[in-house]
Motif scaffolding. Structure first.
Motif, PDB file in Angstrom:
ATOM      1  N   LYS A   5       0.849  -1.194   0.000  1.00  0.00           N
ATOM      2  CA  LYS A   5       0.000   0.000   0.000  1.00  0.00           C
ATOM      3  C   LYS A   5       0.884   1.243   0.000  1.00  0.00           C
ATOM      4  CE  LYS A   5      -3.863  -2.142   2.445  1.00  0.00           C
ATOM      5  NZ  LYS A   5      -3.335  -3.379   2.995  1.00  0.00           N
ATOM      6  N   THR A   6       0.709   2.065  -1.032  1.00  0.00           N
ATOM      7  CA  THR A   6       1.492   3.293  -1.173  1.00  0.00           C
ATOM      8  C   THR A   6       0.588   4.428  -1.629  1.00  0.00           C
ATOM      9  OG1 THR A   6       2.052   2.819  -3.474  1.00  0.00           O
ATOM     10  CG2 THR A   6       3.606   2.045  -1.791  1.00  0.00           C
ATOM     11  N   LYS A   7       1.097   5.642  -1.518  1.00  0.00           N
ATOM     12  CA  LYS A   7       0.389   6.836  -1.974  1.00  0.00           C
ATOM     13  C   LYS A   7       1.366   7.684  -2.782  1.00  0.00           C
ATOM     14  CE  LYS A   7      -1.840  11.013  -0.322  1.00  0.00           C
ATOM     15  NZ  LYS A   7      -2.139  11.848   0.828  1.00  0.00           N
ATOM     16  N   PHE A   8       0.924   8.142  -3.960  1.00  0.00           N
ATOM     17  CA  PHE A   8       1.781   8.988  -4.775  1.00  0.00           C
ATOM     18  C   PHE A   8       1.974  10.353  -4.129  1.00  0.00           C
ATOM     19  CE2 PHE A   8       0.520   6.118  -8.263  1.00  0.00           C
ATOM     20  CZ  PHE A   8       1.778   5.838  -8.755  1.00  0.00           C
ATOM     21  N   ALA A   9       3.171  10.879  -4.277  1.00  0.00           N
ATOM     22  CA  ALA A   9       3.510  12.226  -3.821  1.00  0.00           C
ATOM     23  C   ALA A   9       4.672  12.706  -4.674  1.00  0.00           C
ATOM     24  CB  ALA A   9       3.894  12.217  -2.343  1.00  0.00           C
ATOM     25  N   VAL A  10       4.931  13.986  -4.607  1.00  0.00           N
ATOM     26  CA  VAL A  10       6.106  14.544  -5.261  1.00  0.00           C
ATOM     27  C   VAL A  10       6.944  15.185  -4.172  1.00  0.00           C
ATOM     28  CG1 VAL A  10       6.952  16.210  -6.940  1.00  0.00           C
ATOM     29  CG2 VAL A  10       4.891  14.925  -7.418  1.00  0.00           C
ATOM     30  N   MET A  11       8.221  14.830  -4.147  1.00  0.00           N
ATOM     31  CA  MET A  11       9.147  15.369  -3.155  1.00  0.00           C
ATOM     32  C   MET A  11      10.327  15.999  -3.875  1.00  0.00           C
ATOM     33  SD  MET A  11       9.192  12.313  -0.273  1.00  0.00           S
ATOM     34  CE  MET A  11      10.092  13.312   0.911  1.00  0.00           C
ATOM     35  N   VAL A 112      -3.079  12.143 -13.164  1.00  0.00           N
ATOM     36  CA  VAL A 112      -3.136  10.690 -12.969  1.00  0.00           C
ATOM     37  C   VAL A 112      -2.753  10.326 -11.535  1.00  0.00           C
ATOM     38  CG1 VAL A 112      -2.116   8.479 -13.690  1.00  0.00           C
ATOM     39  CG2 VAL A 112      -2.625  10.241 -15.393  1.00  0.00           C
ATOM     40  N   HIS A 113      -1.836  11.090 -10.973  1.00  0.00           N
ATOM     41  CA  HIS A 113      -1.329  10.794  -9.634  1.00  0.00           C
ATOM     42  C   HIS A 113      -1.993  11.630  -8.539  1.00  0.00           C
ATOM     43  CE1 HIS A 113       1.981   9.798 -12.504  1.00  0.00           C
ATOM     44  NE2 HIS A 113       1.734   8.642 -11.937  1.00  0.00           N
ATOM     45  N   GLY A 114      -2.970  12.457  -8.924  1.00  0.00           N
ATOM     46  CA  GLY A 114      -3.680  13.264  -7.942  1.00  0.00           C
ATOM     47  C   GLY A 114      -2.845  14.392  -7.355  1.00  0.00           C
ATOM     48  N   ILE A 115      -1.951  14.937  -8.158  1.00  0.00           N
ATOM     49  CA  ILE A 115      -1.047  15.985  -7.681  1.00  0.00           C
ATOM     50  C   ILE A 115      -1.307  17.256  -8.485  1.00  0.00           C
ATOM     51  CG2 ILE A 115       1.383  16.644  -7.419  1.00  0.00           C
ATOM     52  CD1 ILE A 115       1.936  13.546  -7.263  1.00  0.00           C
ATOM     53  N   ASP A 116      -1.365  18.378  -7.802  1.00  0.00           N
ATOM     54  CA  ASP A 116      -1.588  19.672  -8.455  1.00  0.00           C
ATOM     55  C   ASP A 116      -0.356  20.021  -9.297  1.00  0.00           C
ATOM     56  OD1 ASP A 116      -1.929  22.351  -9.160  1.00  0.00           O
ATOM     57  OD2 ASP A 116      -2.625  22.947  -7.169  1.00  0.00           O
ATOM     58  N   PRO A 117      -0.528  20.247 -10.596  1.00  0.00           N
ATOM     59  CA  PRO A 117       0.628  20.569 -11.448  1.00  0.00           C
ATOM     60  C   PRO A 117       1.362  21.840 -11.005  1.00  0.00           C
ATOM     61  CG  PRO A 117      -1.434  20.879 -12.663  1.00  0.00           C
ATOM     62  CD  PRO A 117      -1.778  20.233 -11.359  1.00  0.00           C
ATOM     63  N   LYS A 118       0.652  22.773 -10.369  1.00  0.00           N
ATOM     64  CA  LYS A 118       1.289  24.005  -9.887  1.00  0.00           C
ATOM     65  C   LYS A 118       2.309  23.700  -8.793  1.00  0.00           C
ATOM     66  CE  LYS A 118      -2.586  26.900 -11.124  1.00  0.00           C
ATOM     67  NZ  LYS A 118      -3.822  27.481 -10.648  1.00  0.00           N
ATOM     68  N   VAL A 119       2.033  22.668  -8.013  1.00  0.00           N
ATOM     69  CA  VAL A 119       2.986  22.255  -6.962  1.00  0.00           C
ATOM     70  C   VAL A 119       4.272  21.777  -7.621  1.00  0.00           C
ATOM     71  CG1 VAL A 119       3.426  20.559  -5.140  1.00  0.00           C
ATOM     72  CG2 VAL A 119       1.203  21.694  -5.269  1.00  0.00           C
ATOM     73  N   SER A 122       6.319  24.590  -9.123  1.00  0.00           N
ATOM     74  CA  SER A 122       6.988  25.444  -8.129  1.00  0.00           C
ATOM     75  C   SER A 122       8.234  24.789  -7.520  1.00  0.00           C
ATOM     76  CB  SER A 122       6.018  25.809  -7.011  1.00  0.00           C
ATOM     77  OG  SER A 122       5.745  24.680  -6.192  1.00  0.00           O
ATOM     78  N   MET A 123       8.420  23.513  -7.782  1.00  0.00           N
ATOM     79  CA  MET A 123       9.539  22.784  -7.190  1.00  0.00           C
ATOM     80  C   MET A 123      10.793  22.896  -8.054  1.00  0.00           C
ATOM     81  SD  MET A 123       7.426  19.433  -5.892  1.00  0.00           S
ATOM     82  CE  MET A 123       8.637  18.788  -4.755  1.00  0.00           C
ATOM     83  N   LYS A 124      11.946  22.811  -7.405  1.00  0.00           N
ATOM     84  CA  LYS A 124      13.218  22.901  -8.119  1.00  0.00           C
ATOM     85  C   LYS A 124      13.517  21.597  -8.875  1.00  0.00           C
ATOM     86  CE  LYS A 124      18.037  24.149  -7.465  1.00  0.00           C
ATOM     87  NZ  LYS A 124      19.072  24.551  -6.525  1.00  0.00           N
ATOM     88  N   ARG A 125      13.546  20.470  -8.139  1.00  0.00           N
ATOM     89  CA  ARG A 125      13.848  19.162  -8.747  1.00  0.00           C
ATOM     90  C   ARG A 125      12.879  18.112  -8.173  1.00  0.00           C
ATOM     91  NH1 ARG A 125      20.307  18.963  -7.944  1.00  0.00           N
ATOM     92  NH2 ARG A 125      19.503  18.095  -6.023  1.00  0.00           N
ATOM     93  N   PRO A 126      11.622  18.155  -8.638  1.00  0.00           N
ATOM     94  CA  PRO A 126      10.625  17.222  -8.111  1.00  0.00           C
ATOM     95  C   PRO A 126      10.873  15.781  -8.548  1.00  0.00           C
ATOM     96  CG  PRO A 126       9.724  18.426  -9.964  1.00  0.00           C
ATOM     97  CD  PRO A 126      11.078  19.016  -9.682  1.00  0.00           C
ATOM     98  N   VAL A 127      10.547  14.863  -7.653  1.00  0.00           N
ATOM     99  CA  VAL A 127      10.646  13.433  -7.948  1.00  0.00           C
ATOM    100  C   VAL A 127       9.332  12.787  -7.525  1.00  0.00           C
ATOM    101  CG1 VAL A 127      11.882  11.273  -7.490  1.00  0.00           C
ATOM    102  CG2 VAL A 127      13.142  13.440  -7.532  1.00  0.00           C
ATOM    103  N   LEU A 128       8.718  12.044  -8.447  1.00  0.00           N
ATOM    104  CA  LEU A 128       7.513  11.295  -8.119  1.00  0.00           C
ATOM    105  C   LEU A 128       7.923  10.099  -7.271  1.00  0.00           C
ATOM    106  CD1 LEU A 128       4.428  10.895  -8.574  1.00  0.00           C
ATOM    107  CD2 LEU A 128       5.064   9.394 -10.487  1.00  0.00           C
ATOM    108  N   VAL A 129       7.278   9.948  -6.117  1.00  0.00           N
ATOM    109  CA  VAL A 129       7.562   8.829  -5.225  1.00  0.00           C
ATOM    110  C   VAL A 129       6.244   8.178  -4.809  1.00  0.00           C
ATOM    111  CG1 VAL A 129       9.697   9.845  -4.319  1.00  0.00           C
ATOM    112  CG2 VAL A 129       7.539  10.264  -3.130  1.00  0.00           C
ATOM    113  N   ARG A 130       6.381   6.991  -4.254  1.00  0.00           N
ATOM    114  CA  ARG A 130       5.252   6.316  -3.615  1.00  0.00           C
ATOM    115  C   ARG A 130       5.616   6.203  -2.139  1.00  0.00           C
ATOM    116  NH1 ARG A 130       5.136   1.236  -7.577  1.00  0.00           N
ATOM    117  NH2 ARG A 130       7.319   1.820  -7.725  1.00  0.00           N
TER     118      ARG A 130
END
Length: 168
Positions: A5-11, A112-119, A122-130
Protein backbone atom coordinates in the motif's frame (compact mmCIF):
# COMPACT_ATOMS: atom_id res chain seq x y z
CA UNK A 1 1.00 -10.99 0.92
CA UNK A 2 -0.95 -8.53 -1.19
CA UNK A 3 0.29 -5.49 -3.02
CA UNK A 4 2.22 -2.91 -1.03
CA UNK A 5 0.00 0.00 0.00
CA UNK A 6 1.49 3.29 -1.17
CA UNK A 7 0.39 6.84 -1.97
CA UNK A 8 1.78 8.99 -4.77
CA UNK A 9 3.51 12.23 -3.82
CA UNK A 10 6.11 14.54 -5.26
CA UNK A 11 9.15 15.37 -3.16
CA UNK A 12 12.16 17.56 -3.77
CA UNK A 13 15.15 15.49 -4.79
CA UNK A 14 17.19 17.15 -2.02
CA UNK A 15 14.72 15.82 0.58
CA UNK A 16 15.09 12.19 -0.49
CA UNK A 17 17.52 10.14 1.57
CA UNK A 18 19.37 7.70 -0.68
CA UNK A 19 21.86 5.06 0.39
CA UNK A 20 24.69 6.67 -1.60
CA UNK A 21 25.40 9.86 -3.48
CA UNK A 22 26.19 10.15 -7.19
CA UNK A 23 29.90 9.40 -6.71
CA UNK A 24 29.18 6.30 -4.64
CA UNK A 25 29.82 7.68 -1.16
CA UNK A 26 27.70 6.09 1.56
CA UNK A 27 25.09 8.39 3.08
CA UNK A 28 25.46 8.21 6.89
CA UNK A 29 21.79 9.24 7.26
CA UNK A 30 20.61 6.15 5.42
CA UNK A 31 19.87 2.93 7.39
CA UNK A 32 22.56 0.66 5.91
CA UNK A 33 20.56 -2.51 6.58
CA UNK A 34 18.06 -1.30 3.96
CA UNK A 35 20.57 -1.40 1.09
CA UNK A 36 21.79 -4.82 -0.05
CA UNK A 37 23.54 -3.28 -3.07
CA UNK A 38 27.01 -1.79 -3.17
CA UNK A 39 26.50 1.44 -5.08
CA UNK A 40 30.18 2.41 -4.55
CA UNK A 41 31.45 0.30 -7.43
CA UNK A 42 32.59 2.01 -10.64
CA UNK A 43 30.11 -0.09 -12.65
CA UNK A 44 27.20 1.00 -10.44
CA UNK A 45 28.20 4.66 -10.67
CA UNK A 46 28.60 4.43 -14.44
CA UNK A 47 25.23 2.63 -14.80
CA UNK A 48 23.53 5.46 -12.88
CA UNK A 49 25.13 8.10 -15.12
CA UNK A 50 24.24 6.19 -18.27
CA UNK A 51 20.62 5.74 -17.19
CA UNK A 52 20.41 9.41 -16.22
CA UNK A 53 21.74 10.48 -19.61
CA UNK A 54 19.15 8.28 -21.36
CA UNK A 55 16.30 8.78 -18.88
CA UNK A 56 12.87 7.72 -20.11
CA UNK A 57 10.47 9.48 -17.70
CA UNK A 58 7.62 7.04 -18.42
CA UNK A 59 9.62 4.24 -16.81
CA UNK A 60 9.59 6.19 -13.54
CA UNK A 61 5.88 6.90 -13.34
CA UNK A 62 3.30 4.51 -11.95
CA UNK A 63 3.82 0.78 -12.13
CA UNK A 64 1.83 -1.76 -10.11
CA UNK A 65 5.02 -3.72 -9.42
CA UNK A 66 6.84 -2.00 -6.51
CA UNK A 67 10.36 -2.68 -7.78
CA UNK A 68 9.64 -0.71 -10.95
CA UNK A 69 8.29 2.78 -11.57
CA UNK A 70 8.62 5.58 -9.06
CA UNK A 71 10.74 4.96 -5.94
CA UNK A 72 9.12 3.82 -2.70
CA UNK A 73 9.95 5.90 0.37
CA UNK A 74 8.96 6.05 4.01
CA UNK A 75 7.23 9.07 5.50
CA UNK A 76 10.62 10.74 6.09
CA UNK A 77 11.81 10.41 2.50
CA UNK A 78 14.13 7.45 3.11
CA UNK A 79 14.23 5.52 -0.17
CA UNK A 80 13.31 1.90 0.54
CA UNK A 81 13.08 0.72 -3.05
CA UNK A 82 14.54 2.63 -5.94
CA UNK A 83 17.84 4.09 -4.76
CA UNK A 84 19.20 3.52 -8.26
CA UNK A 85 16.11 5.09 -9.84
CA UNK A 86 16.36 8.08 -7.50
CA UNK A 87 20.05 8.54 -8.28
CA UNK A 88 19.24 8.25 -11.99
CA UNK A 89 16.74 11.13 -11.71
CA UNK A 90 19.24 13.10 -9.61
CA UNK A 91 21.86 12.68 -12.33
CA UNK A 92 19.31 13.64 -15.03
CA UNK A 93 18.59 16.90 -13.19
CA UNK A 94 22.30 17.68 -13.03
CA UNK A 95 22.73 17.14 -16.76
CA UNK A 96 19.87 19.48 -17.65
CA UNK A 97 17.79 18.34 -20.62
CA UNK A 98 16.72 14.92 -19.32
CA UNK A 99 15.86 16.46 -15.95
CA UNK A 100 13.68 19.08 -17.65
CA UNK A 101 11.97 16.34 -19.66
CA UNK A 102 11.32 14.38 -16.47
CA UNK A 103 9.80 17.43 -14.73
CA UNK A 104 7.59 18.17 -17.77
CA UNK A 105 6.40 14.54 -17.73
CA UNK A 106 5.51 14.89 -14.04
CA UNK A 107 3.46 18.00 -14.81
CA UNK A 108 1.75 16.28 -17.76
CA UNK A 109 0.93 13.17 -15.69
CA UNK A 110 0.08 15.04 -12.47
CA UNK A 111 -3.67 14.44 -12.73
CA UNK A 112 -3.14 10.69 -12.97
CA UNK A 113 -1.33 10.79 -9.63
CA UNK A 114 -3.68 13.26 -7.94
CA UNK A 115 -1.05 15.98 -7.68
CA UNK A 116 -1.59 19.67 -8.46
CA UNK A 117 0.63 20.57 -11.45
CA UNK A 118 1.29 24.00 -9.89
CA UNK A 119 2.99 22.25 -6.96
CA UNK A 120 5.32 20.46 -9.36
CA UNK A 121 6.01 23.65 -11.33
CA UNK A 122 6.99 25.44 -8.13
CA UNK A 123 9.54 22.78 -7.19
CA UNK A 124 13.22 22.90 -8.12
CA UNK A 125 13.85 19.16 -8.75
CA UNK A 126 10.62 17.22 -8.11
CA UNK A 127 10.65 13.43 -7.95
CA UNK A 128 7.51 11.30 -8.12
CA UNK A 129 7.56 8.83 -5.22
CA UNK A 130 5.25 6.32 -3.62
CA UNK A 131 5.08 6.79 0.14
CA UNK A 132 4.62 3.46 1.92
CA UNK A 133 1.31 3.45 3.81
CA UNK A 134 1.68 0.32 5.92
CA UNK A 135 4.03 -1.16 8.49
CA UNK A 136 6.35 -3.77 7.04
CA UNK A 137 9.68 -5.42 7.82
CA UNK A 138 11.71 -2.92 5.80
CA UNK A 139 14.87 -5.04 5.68
CA UNK A 140 12.87 -7.96 4.27
CA UNK A 141 11.04 -5.64 1.85
CA UNK A 142 14.25 -4.17 0.48
CA UNK A 143 15.72 -7.63 -0.10
CA UNK A 144 12.57 -8.75 -1.94
CA UNK A 145 12.53 -5.62 -4.08
CA UNK A 146 16.21 -5.93 -5.00
CA UNK A 147 16.09 -9.31 -6.68
CA UNK A 148 18.11 -9.94 -9.85
CA UNK A 149 15.06 -9.28 -12.04
CA UNK A 150 15.70 -5.58 -11.35
CA UNK A 151 19.50 -5.53 -11.55
CA UNK A 152 21.93 -8.38 -10.94
CA UNK A 153 23.98 -8.44 -7.76
CA UNK A 154 27.74 -8.23 -7.92
CA UNK A 155 29.57 -11.27 -6.49
CA UNK A 156 30.23 -9.36 -3.23
CA UNK A 157 26.58 -8.28 -2.93
CA UNK A 158 25.34 -11.82 -3.59
CA UNK A 159 27.67 -13.22 -0.91
CA UNK A 160 26.36 -10.67 1.61
CA UNK A 161 22.71 -11.45 0.80
CA UNK A 162 23.33 -15.22 0.93
CA UNK A 163 25.14 -15.00 4.28
CA UNK A 164 22.27 -12.97 5.76
CA UNK A 165 19.77 -15.57 4.55
CA UNK A 166 21.70 -18.20 6.52
CA UNK A 167 21.19 -16.10 9.63
CA UNK A 168 17.39 -15.80 9.10
Amino acid sequence: DGPLKTKFAVMEDADLITSHNLVGEINPKYPKENQPRDRRTPSSIERTRDRGNKLNPQKLMDNPIPKFGSPIVDENGVVESGNGRTLTVRHAYLTGQKGREYKQSLIKESGVHGIDPKVIQSMKRPVLVRIRQEDVDVKKLTKELNDPEVDTYSATEQTKVDSERLDD
